[in-house]
Design an enzyme around this catalytic site. Structure first.
Site, PDB file in Angstrom:
ATOM      1  N   TYR A   1     -14.331 -55.552 -62.295  1.00 12.04           N
ATOM      2  CA  TYR A   1     -13.628 -55.842 -63.654  1.00 12.04           C
ATOM      3  C   TYR A   1     -13.241 -56.979 -64.238  1.00 12.04           C
ATOM      4  O   TYR A   1     -12.967 -57.076 -65.843  1.00 12.04           O
ATOM      5  CB  TYR A   1     -11.611 -56.355 -63.003  1.00 12.04           C
ATOM      6  CG  TYR A   1     -11.723 -54.501 -62.087  1.00 12.04           C
ATOM      7  CD1 TYR A   1     -11.450 -52.861 -63.324  1.00 12.04           C
ATOM      8  CD2 TYR A   1     -11.925 -54.793 -61.273  1.00 12.04           C
ATOM      9  CE1 TYR A   1     -10.966 -52.125 -61.642  1.00 12.04           C
ATOM     10  CE2 TYR A   1     -12.057 -52.861 -60.487  1.00 12.04           C
ATOM     11  CZ  TYR A   1     -11.034 -52.063 -60.988  1.00 12.04           C
ATOM     12  OH  TYR A   1     -10.962 -50.823 -60.156  1.00 12.04           O
TER      13      TYR A   1
ATOM     14  N   ARG B   1       9.795 -50.289 -63.286  1.00 12.15           N
ATOM     15  CA  ARG B   1       8.526 -50.488 -63.947  1.00 12.15           C
ATOM     16  C   ARG B   1       9.318 -50.290 -65.467  1.00 12.15           C
ATOM     17  O   ARG B   1       8.870 -51.357 -66.388  1.00 12.15           O
ATOM     18  CB  ARG B   1       7.774 -49.693 -63.754  1.00 12.15           C
ATOM     19  CG  ARG B   1       6.169 -48.717 -64.393  1.00 12.15           C
ATOM     20  CD  ARG B   1       5.581 -50.087 -63.795  1.00 12.15           C
ATOM     21  NE  ARG B   1       4.666 -50.925 -64.760  1.00 12.15           N
ATOM     22  CZ  ARG B   1       3.953 -50.345 -66.524  1.00 12.15           C
ATOM     23  NH1 ARG B   1       5.693 -51.176 -66.948  1.00 12.15           N
ATOM     24  NH2 ARG B   1       3.213 -50.375 -66.914  1.00 12.15           N
TER      25      ARG B   1
HETATM   26  O1  CP3 Z   1      -0.710 -49.861 -52.295  1.00 11.78           O
HETATM   27  C1  CP3 Z   1       0.622 -50.723 -53.072  1.00 11.78           C
HETATM   28  O2  CP3 Z   1       1.330 -50.108 -52.774  1.00 11.78           O
HETATM   29  C2  CP3 Z   1       0.645 -52.549 -53.219  1.00 11.78           C
HETATM   30  C3  CP3 Z   1       0.239 -52.574 -54.687  1.00 11.78           C
HETATM   31  C4  CP3 Z   1      -1.460 -51.943 -55.057  1.00 11.78           C
HETATM   32  C5  CP3 Z   1      -1.570 -51.630 -56.612  1.00 11.78           C
HETATM   33  N1  CP3 Z   1      -2.474 -51.963 -56.668  1.00 11.78           N
HETATM   34  C6  CP3 Z   1      -0.135 -51.475 -57.143  1.00 11.78           C
HETATM   35  C7  CP3 Z   1      -0.346 -50.668 -58.652  1.00 11.78           C
HETATM   36  C8  CP3 Z   1      -2.278 -52.929 -54.598  1.00 11.78           C
HETATM   37  C9  CP3 Z   1      -2.408 -52.905 -53.248  1.00 11.78           C
HETATM   38  C10 CP3 Z   1      -3.415 -52.358 -55.395  1.00 11.78           C
HETATM   39  C11 CP3 Z   1      -4.674 -52.705 -55.317  1.00 11.78           C
HETATM   40  C12 CP3 Z   1      -5.660 -52.404 -56.576  1.00 11.78           C
HETATM   41  N2  CP3 Z   1      -5.416 -52.855 -58.127  1.00 11.78           N
HETATM   42  C13 CP3 Z   1      -7.492 -51.913 -56.109  1.00 11.78           C
HETATM   43  C14 CP3 Z   1      -7.854 -51.917 -55.272  1.00 11.78           C
HETATM   44  C15 CP3 Z   1      -7.546 -50.274 -54.375  1.00 11.78           C
HETATM   45  C16 CP3 Z   1      -7.688 -49.039 -55.666  1.00 11.78           C
HETATM   46  O3  CP3 Z   1      -7.101 -48.444 -55.610  1.00 11.78           O
HETATM   47  O4  CP3 Z   1      -8.986 -49.169 -55.032  1.00 11.78           O
HETATM   48  C17 CP3 Z   1      -7.471 -51.948 -57.677  1.00 11.78           C
HETATM   49  C18 CP3 Z   1      -9.443 -51.539 -58.142  1.00 11.78           C
HETATM   50  C19 CP3 Z   1      -6.990 -52.557 -58.295  1.00 11.78           C
HETATM   51  C20 CP3 Z   1      -7.035 -52.119 -60.061  1.00 11.78           C
HETATM   52  C21 CP3 Z   1      -5.643 -51.903 -60.899  1.00 11.78           C
HETATM   53  N3  CP3 Z   1      -4.522 -52.199 -60.853  1.00 11.78           N
HETATM   54  C22 CP3 Z   1      -6.644 -50.884 -62.054  1.00 11.78           C
HETATM   55  C23 CP3 Z   1      -7.628 -50.240 -62.316  1.00 11.78           C
HETATM   56  C24 CP3 Z   1      -5.116 -50.314 -62.281  1.00 11.78           C
HETATM   57  C25 CP3 Z   1      -5.242 -49.540 -63.909  1.00 11.78           C
HETATM   58  C26 CP3 Z   1      -5.155 -48.205 -63.290  1.00 11.78           C
HETATM   59  C27 CP3 Z   1      -3.750 -47.514 -62.370  1.00 11.78           C
HETATM   60  O5  CP3 Z   1      -4.018 -46.569 -61.182  1.00 11.78           O
HETATM   61  O6  CP3 Z   1      -2.667 -47.199 -62.913  1.00 11.78           O
HETATM   62  C28 CP3 Z   1      -4.263 -51.020 -61.537  1.00 11.78           C
HETATM   63  C29 CP3 Z   1      -2.842 -50.732 -61.961  1.00 11.78           C
HETATM   64  C30 CP3 Z   1      -1.493 -50.742 -60.787  1.00 11.78           C
HETATM   65  N4  CP3 Z   1      -1.436 -51.440 -59.645  1.00 11.78           N
HETATM   66  C31 CP3 Z   1      -0.946 -49.377 -60.523  1.00 11.78           C
HETATM   67  C32 CP3 Z   1      -0.009 -49.862 -59.806  1.00 11.78           C
HETATM   68  C33 CP3 Z   1       0.835 -49.080 -58.420  1.00 11.78           C
HETATM   69  C34 CP3 Z   1       0.306 -48.645 -61.737  1.00 11.78           C
HETATM   70  C35 CP3 Z   1       0.758 -49.387 -62.976  1.00 11.78           C
HETATM   71  C36 CP3 Z   1       1.649 -49.098 -63.282  1.00 11.78           C
HETATM   72  O7  CP3 Z   1       2.681 -48.996 -62.706  1.00 11.78           O
HETATM   73  O8  CP3 Z   1       1.932 -48.774 -64.310  1.00 11.78           O
END
Ligand code: CP3
Length: 344
Positions: free
Chosen positions: A152, A39
């Site tokens: 979103y 990352r």
């Molecule tokens: O599950 C997995 O390992 C596969 C990858 C995956 C991610 N997001 C990676 C991610 C999947 C399936 C998602 C789904 C997702 N993304 C959802 C639905 C599931 C849930 O968790 O409710 C939603 C609502 C999102 C939107 C999203 N993405 C948000 C609100 C955020 C920021 C909040 C946070 O946790 O940081 C993300 C970022 C995100 N998506 C990260 C990851 C690993 C973290 C980002 C980083 O590494 O900086």
């Protein structure tokens, strides 16, 4: 092509296994030091998602470390609005930011035309992962459901009360419906392309399904999901699809029957006895350990694993969390979890 050796797919086909197969929502992510190392090389989160060699690598990291029964494509639900023409950025430590779509005129600036082209790196990632994955591990593709992705797109970020999107949906269901229509179209096409690139199953994440009253739940959660399932099945009749309408509560049975999903992801709050009697008799279920139990760890975690595994032992069950793993989780606790699920 060796599908019969994948326990995850056996359960999705309705078979009961001796011990449940296991994978975890958000199994690739910041709790893993090897994820943080990749990352830190990327120029932001979306750069990681759109760089196939990195996205494939972080998808495979938890498989190597824990031997999960399924890998989930590393990407995000917000690549769909990005591909429809609404730019998405991720602010470090804060989350997603989008320039809000709030009226029909904004919707008409979006287009499904370029979805496959713009998301080509995702399909390339799938091919890279497949070439590295062993025969007994399944690959899951995914998307957000239209309602959750729309939250979103309309709020422009995460929300607490969903006042902007609900206000629009309640005031002008037809105008808001045109946004849902575009999402149905673009998402179905995106999921079909993931299947064509090689995923073995799909999951549709509806994280915010639980915030709607009954008629709006029907119109914006159940109906659009059913339309996506129909469109995907018209091209790919045999692809298993897991629906995850988080927070749906007593609406879970109707969601299952009306959308036609293959299996149900259960959130943390779903009572196991009720789900075993009411849902698991109709379809395979997946879930539903509270991710916070991984922070508590120890005997409490072990007892929860036993309660969930034995509560779902009479039918097809895939062990998972009830929501995504959080970044404070100790990787060693996840190793304990996997061994407790596999060996009583
Ligand atoms: O599950 C997995 O390992 C596969 C990858 C995956 C991610 N997001 C990676 C991610 C999947 C399936 C998602 C789904 C997702 N993304 C959802 C639905 C599931 C849930 O968790 O409710 C939603 C609502 C999102 C939107 C999203 N993405 C948000 C609100 C955020 C920021 C909040 C946070 O946790 O940081 C993300 C970022 C995100 N998506 C990260 C990851 C690993 C973290 C980002 C980083 O590494 O900086």
């Amino acid at each position: 092509m060796g599908d019969s050796v994948k326990p995850f797919l056996k359960v999705l086909a309705g078979e009961k296994t001796e011990r449940p197969p296991i994978w975890l929502m958000r199994q690739a992510g910041r709790y893993l030091p090897e994820y943080r190392a990749i990352r830190s090389q990327a120029n932001g989160f979306l750069d990681l998602c759109y760089t196939p060699k990195w996205a494939a690598e972080v998808t495979l990291q938890p498989i190597r470390r824990y031997g999960f029964d399924a890998a989930i494509l590393f990407s995000d639900i917000l690549v769909v609005p990005d591909a429809l023409g609404q730019e998405v950025t991720f602010v470090e430590g804060e989350g997603p930011r989008l320039d809000p779509v709030t009226c029909s005129a904004d919707v008409s600036s979006l287009s499904t035309t370029w979805v496959r082209q713009r998301l080509e790196p995702v399909f390339e990632t799938i091919q890279l992962i497949k070439s590295d994955l062993s025969d007994d591990v399944a690959l899951i593709g995914f998307s957000g459901a239209p309602w959750t992705v729309a939250t979103y797109m309309v709020e422009g970020r995460g929300s607490r009360d969903f006042a902007a999107i609900k206000g629009w949906a309640y005031r002008d269901p037809e105008g808001f419906g045109s946004l849902i229509d575009i999402l149905v179209e673009g998402t179905a096409d995106y999921l079909c392309a993931q299947v064509e690139a090689g995923v073995d199953a799909l999951q549709i994440f509806d994280t915010w399904a639980g915030v709607l009253p009954e008629p709006a739940f029907q119109a914006f959660v159940t109906d659009p999901t059913r339309r996506i399932v129909e469109k995907v099945r018209a091209q790919h009749p045999d692809i298993p699809i897991i629906g995850f309408p988080r927070g749906a509560g007593p609406a879970y049975p109707d969601y299952l029957k009306q959308t036609g999903v293959t299996a149900l992801g259960l959130d943390t709050a779903v009572p196991i006895g009720w789900a075993a009697d009411t849902l698991q008799t109709l379809a395979p279920v997946q879930g539903n350990l509270d991710p916070i139990h991984l922070l508590a760890a120890g005997d409490g975690l072990k007892a929860e694993v036993d309660r969930i595994v034995s509560g779902f032992a009479n039918g097809p069950h895939i062990f998972n969390l009830g929501h995504g793993i959080i970044k404070e989780t100790d990787p060693e606790t996840v190793a304990d979890l996997v061994s407790w699920v596999r060996y009583p």
